[in-house]
Design a protein around this motif. Sequence first.
Motif, PDB file in Angstrom:
ATOM      1  N   ASP A  94       0.979  -2.884  -7.051  1.00  0.00           N
ATOM      2  CA  ASP A  94       1.962  -2.271  -7.617  1.00  0.00           C
ATOM      3  C   ASP A  94       2.664  -1.379  -6.454  1.00  0.00           C
ATOM      4  OD1 ASP A  94       4.064  -0.905  -9.154  1.00  0.00           O
ATOM      5  OD2 ASP A  94       2.593   0.037 -10.585  1.00  0.00           O
ATOM      6  N   LYS A  95       3.753  -1.958  -5.835  1.00  0.00           N
ATOM      7  CA  LYS A  95       4.654  -1.031  -5.059  1.00  0.00           C
ATOM      8  C   LYS A  95       4.771   0.469  -5.397  1.00  0.00           C
ATOM      9  CE  LYS A  95       5.361  -4.365  -2.081  1.00  0.00           C
ATOM     10  NZ  LYS A  95       4.957  -4.674  -0.765  1.00  0.00           N
ATOM     11  N   SER A  96       5.367   0.613  -6.937  1.00  0.00           N
ATOM     12  CA  SER A  96       5.632   1.839  -7.181  1.00  0.00           C
ATOM     13  C   SER A  96       4.375   2.766  -7.326  1.00  0.00           C
ATOM     14  CB  SER A  96       6.103   1.853  -8.826  1.00  0.00           C
ATOM     15  OG  SER A  96       5.157   1.524  -9.605  1.00  0.00           O
ATOM     16  N   ALA A  97       3.337   2.461  -7.350  1.00  0.00           N
ATOM     17  CA  ALA A  97       1.909   3.065  -7.390  1.00  0.00           C
ATOM     18  C   ALA A  97       1.782   3.286  -5.790  1.00  0.00           C
ATOM     19  CB  ALA A  97       0.927   2.294  -7.899  1.00  0.00           C
ATOM     20  N   TRP A  98       2.134   2.584  -4.686  1.00  0.00           N
ATOM     21  CA  TRP A  98       1.906   2.707  -3.659  1.00  0.00           C
ATOM     22  C   TRP A  98       2.679   3.902  -3.091  1.00  0.00           C
ATOM     23  CZ3 TRP A  98      -0.875   1.637   0.353  1.00  0.00           C
ATOM     24  CH2 TRP A  98      -0.473   1.740   1.895  1.00  0.00           C
ATOM     25  N   LYS A  99       3.899   4.220  -3.865  1.00  0.00           N
ATOM     26  CA  LYS A  99       4.839   5.254  -3.451  1.00  0.00           C
ATOM     27  C   LYS A  99       4.235   6.606  -4.128  1.00  0.00           C
ATOM     28  CE  LYS A  99       8.333   2.048  -2.329  1.00  0.00           C
ATOM     29  NZ  LYS A  99       9.660   1.234  -2.880  1.00  0.00           N
ATOM     30  N   ARG A 100       3.749   6.700  -5.286  1.00  0.00           N
ATOM     31  CA  ARG A 100       3.469   7.673  -5.872  1.00  0.00           C
ATOM     32  C   ARG A 100       1.872   8.127  -5.804  1.00  0.00           C
ATOM     33  NH1 ARG A 100       5.888   4.913 -10.228  1.00  0.00           N
ATOM     34  NH2 ARG A 100       3.596   4.651 -11.132  1.00  0.00           N
ATOM     35  N   ASP A 101       1.033   7.287  -5.602  1.00  0.00           N
ATOM     36  CA  ASP A 101      -0.256   7.580  -5.643  1.00  0.00           C
ATOM     37  C   ASP A 101      -0.900   8.434  -4.242  1.00  0.00           C
ATOM     38  OD1 ASP A 101      -3.192   7.728  -5.671  1.00  0.00           O
ATOM     39  OD2 ASP A 101      -3.530   5.412  -5.551  1.00  0.00           O
ATOM     40  N   SER A 148       5.988  -1.696   5.299  1.00  0.00           N
ATOM     41  CA  SER A 148       7.048  -1.198   4.338  1.00  0.00           C
ATOM     42  C   SER A 148       7.807  -2.367   3.686  1.00  0.00           C
ATOM     43  CB  SER A 148       7.882  -0.392   5.244  1.00  0.00           C
ATOM     44  OG  SER A 148       8.641  -1.109   6.015  1.00  0.00           O
ATOM     45  N   CYS A 206       8.850 -10.629  -4.964  1.00  0.00           N
ATOM     46  CA  CYS A 206       8.159  -9.413  -4.450  1.00  0.00           C
ATOM     47  C   CYS A 206       6.902  -9.552  -3.690  1.00  0.00           C
ATOM     48  CB  CYS A 206       8.018  -8.168  -5.407  1.00  0.00           C
ATOM     49  SG  CYS A 206       9.553  -7.597  -6.076  1.00  0.00           S
TER      50      CYS A 206
END
Length: 192
Positions: A90-97, A32, A26
């Motif tokens: 952290d890609k998941s934080a990028w999508k939720r933050d 994106s 990753c």
Amino acid sequence: MSTRRWYGGRLLIGAASVVALTVTGCGGGGNSGDDFASASNGKTDATTSKGSSSELADYVEGQRKWVKCLRDEGFDTSDPDSKGRVDLGDKSAWKRDPKALKAQEKCASLSLPIPESLLKEQLPELSKDEIGKNRRYARCMQEHGAPDFPDTGADGHFQESAWDATSAGAKRAARVCAPIIGIPDDAPTPKG
């Protein structure tokens, strides 16, 4: 030609992504997550090198502007590396933050696509096992209904080639061969 275009179907885009993510762990990117894709045919003449270095410089400068915008919006991220890649963490934080979402909206116009000539340079070097896996996958696809599926190059990456990912044979081959690259047998297949 980008990977998205020559891979056509969603399952095969996913398959290529799974292979690349498994292989690279990753890697970061400012676009994106699209840090890997097609080949540039290995041209090395002076004109290509000069054009590529100018294109690289323009891309890296564009990525710097994008990172500055993200920072101005309160989302802290690293500077682009020498190839313009940005580690977003952290890609998941990028999508939720909420800060990241606001920064993405505000800075979207500054995020540049990776120039075609730079894509091959950004492909990860594959191990012998990974090269073998990609070759087995290509051979499996060709033998099970997708005879026009691209072969791999000496580096193990799939060669740039147009093929019909929507044919019944290609869909069948994708189901049969998916486990080779780590996609479960019951993964959804592309409609078409």
